[in-house]
Design an enzyme around this catalytic site. Structure first.
Site, PDB file in Angstrom:
ATOM      1  N   HIS A 140       4.011   7.169   0.646  1.00 10.22           N
ATOM      2  CA  HIS A 140       4.270   5.776   1.025  1.00 10.22           C
ATOM      3  C   HIS A 140       4.627   5.669   2.508  1.00 10.22           C
ATOM      4  O   HIS A 140       4.086   4.824   3.229  1.00 10.22           O
ATOM      5  CB  HIS A 140       5.401   5.218   0.156  1.00 10.22           C
ATOM      6  CG  HIS A 140       5.824   3.833   0.536  1.00 10.22           C
ATOM      7  ND1 HIS A 140       5.333   2.702  -0.074  1.00 10.22           N
ATOM      8  CD2 HIS A 140       6.684   3.394   1.498  1.00 10.22           C
ATOM      9  CE1 HIS A 140       5.875   1.632   0.482  1.00 10.22           C
ATOM     10  NE2 HIS A 140       6.697   2.024   1.446  1.00 10.22           N
ATOM     11  N   GLU A 141       5.517   6.527   2.966  1.00 10.85           N
ATOM     12  CA  GLU A 141       5.955   6.466   4.372  1.00 10.85           C
ATOM     13  C   GLU A 141       4.789   6.786   5.318  1.00 10.85           C
ATOM     14  O   GLU A 141       4.603   6.124   6.333  1.00 10.85           O
ATOM     15  CB  GLU A 141       7.114   7.438   4.614  1.00 10.85           C
ATOM     16  CG  GLU A 141       8.397   7.062   3.897  1.00 10.85           C
ATOM     17  CD  GLU A 141       8.860   5.651   4.207  1.00 10.85           C
ATOM     18  OE1 GLU A 141       8.628   5.169   5.335  1.00 10.85           O
ATOM     19  OE2 GLU A 141       9.430   5.004   3.322  1.00 10.85           O
ATOM     20  N   HIS A 144       2.418   3.897   5.869  1.00  8.68           N
ATOM     21  CA  HIS A 144       2.798   2.911   6.900  1.00  8.68           C
ATOM     22  C   HIS A 144       2.245   3.332   8.265  1.00  8.68           C
ATOM     23  O   HIS A 144       1.763   2.506   9.032  1.00  8.68           O
ATOM     24  CB  HIS A 144       4.322   2.814   7.014  1.00  8.68           C
ATOM     25  CG  HIS A 144       4.969   1.923   5.992  1.00  8.68           C
ATOM     26  ND1 HIS A 144       4.633   0.602   5.825  1.00  8.68           N
ATOM     27  CD2 HIS A 144       5.970   2.174   5.096  1.00  8.68           C
ATOM     28  CE1 HIS A 144       5.399   0.068   4.869  1.00  8.68           C
ATOM     29  NE2 HIS A 144       6.203   1.008   4.401  1.00  8.68           N
ATOM     30  N   GLU A 204       4.104  -3.669   2.921  1.00 11.46           N
ATOM     31  CA  GLU A 204       4.739  -2.841   1.888  1.00 11.46           C
ATOM     32  C   GLU A 204       3.769  -2.585   0.728  1.00 11.46           C
ATOM     33  O   GLU A 204       3.664  -1.471   0.220  1.00 11.46           O
ATOM     34  CB  GLU A 204       6.005  -3.517   1.356  1.00 11.46           C
ATOM     35  CG  GLU A 204       7.225  -3.317   2.241  1.00 11.46           C
ATOM     36  CD  GLU A 204       7.498  -1.856   2.531  1.00 11.46           C
ATOM     37  OE1 GLU A 204       7.305  -0.990   1.654  1.00 11.46           O
ATOM     38  OE2 GLU A 204       7.896  -1.557   3.667  1.00 11.46           O
TER      39      GLU A 204
HETATM   40 ZN   LIG Z   1       7.576   0.895   2.949  1.00 10.55          ZN
END
Ligand SMILES: [Zn+2]
Length: 273
Positions: A140-141, A144, A204
């Site tokens: 997830h990170e 981004h 997100e």
């Molecule tokens: Zn996030």
């Protein structure tokens, strides 16, 4: 026109700004505003990352750090291989990947700066609990950064002329409060590159989606992702920020979406290694 309306408006009016101000996110093809060169943000992030390494206590848990690096290498490799295989530009071509584990059990968080500078706090490991969980958070990170969400955010702040700094900086009061409650020495520094500020909901959601894809391509069991969010919710009850949850607000809708995507992604993006 209020500011929020304006932000929504510029989010989908790339055409009026000219071709060079616009780009698309990898895989999702979402239109993005791009007024700041990636290289500028990557260079700034690398400088801040060095300072974080000096100011925070690095964990001496080599086993955990090696696991973080191992997961990271797999994700690096699978992202590169995937974009090569699909004949698409590799969005990580200018990345200089690096991984640190910060000793702070109070901080249940992890982040990836523009250009692939990653940090995990020891508090996060108490929630991720296992390799698949850690891979979910890292995926997830990293998503981004791969989707250049910081470039997009910085470009918006330039367009809105919110100040001379590239990214909105948290107020001194907020910074010292977070410093006090967590023992973090670098909240002000991290704010300069936007690490303490939440991304918007579209970003997100995109990071959730791409993160699942990257973890799946790397051979991890992405069904663990839902369990992470549930554990995170539990761990966060009645706690002060900054938790992973405060920069990554969770709700039932988010968990439902992730659940919905998992089967499709497992089939469509099998392990590439
Ligand atoms: Zn996030």
């Amino acid at each position: 026109m209020n500011r929020r309306k304006f932000i929504n408006l510029i989010g989908c009016s790339c055409l009026s700004l000219g071709v060079h101000a616009c780009t698309t996110a990898p895989i999702t093809d979402r239109k993005q505003l791009k007024l700041i060169p990636e290289s500028k943000l990557n260079a700034q992030a690398a400088q801040i990352y060095e300072k974080v390494k000096q100011k925070e206590k690095m964990s001496d848990d080599l086993k955990a750090l090696n696991e973080i690096k191992e997961i990271g290498k797999k994700i690096e490799f699978s992202i590169g291989s995937y974009f090569d295989r699909e004949n698409l530009d590799n969005p990580t071509v200018n990345f200089d990947w690096e991984y640190i584990l910060i000793e702070n059990d109070k901080v249940k968080n992890a982040w990836c700066m523009p250009g692939g500078k990653i940090a995990v706090y020891t508090g996060m490991l108490k929630v991720t609990k296992n390799t698949n969980g850690l891979a979910a958070v890292m995926g997830h990170e990293i998503a981004h950064a791969v989707a250049k969400h910081s470039v997009e955010r910085a470009s918006r702040s330039v367009l809105l002329n919110t100040g001379t700094k590239i990214i909105d900086i948290a107020t001194g009061g907020k910074i010292s409060q977070v410093n006090r409650t967590t023992g973090m020495n670098t909240v002000g520094l991290l704010s300069q590159i936007g690490i303490m500020n939440p991304f918007n909901r579209k970003q997100e959601s995109e990071a959730d989606y791409l993160g699942l894809i990257f973890a799946s391509l790397s051979g991890y069991d992405i069904r663990e992702t839902v369990k992470i969010w549930e554990r995170m919710k539990e761990a966060n009850k009645g706690k002060e920020p900054p938790e992973f949850m405060s920069t990554h607000p969770s709700n039932t809708n988010r968990i439902n979406k992730i659940t919905e995507w998992i089967n499709e992604i497992v089939l469509k993006y099998p392990p590439i290694t």
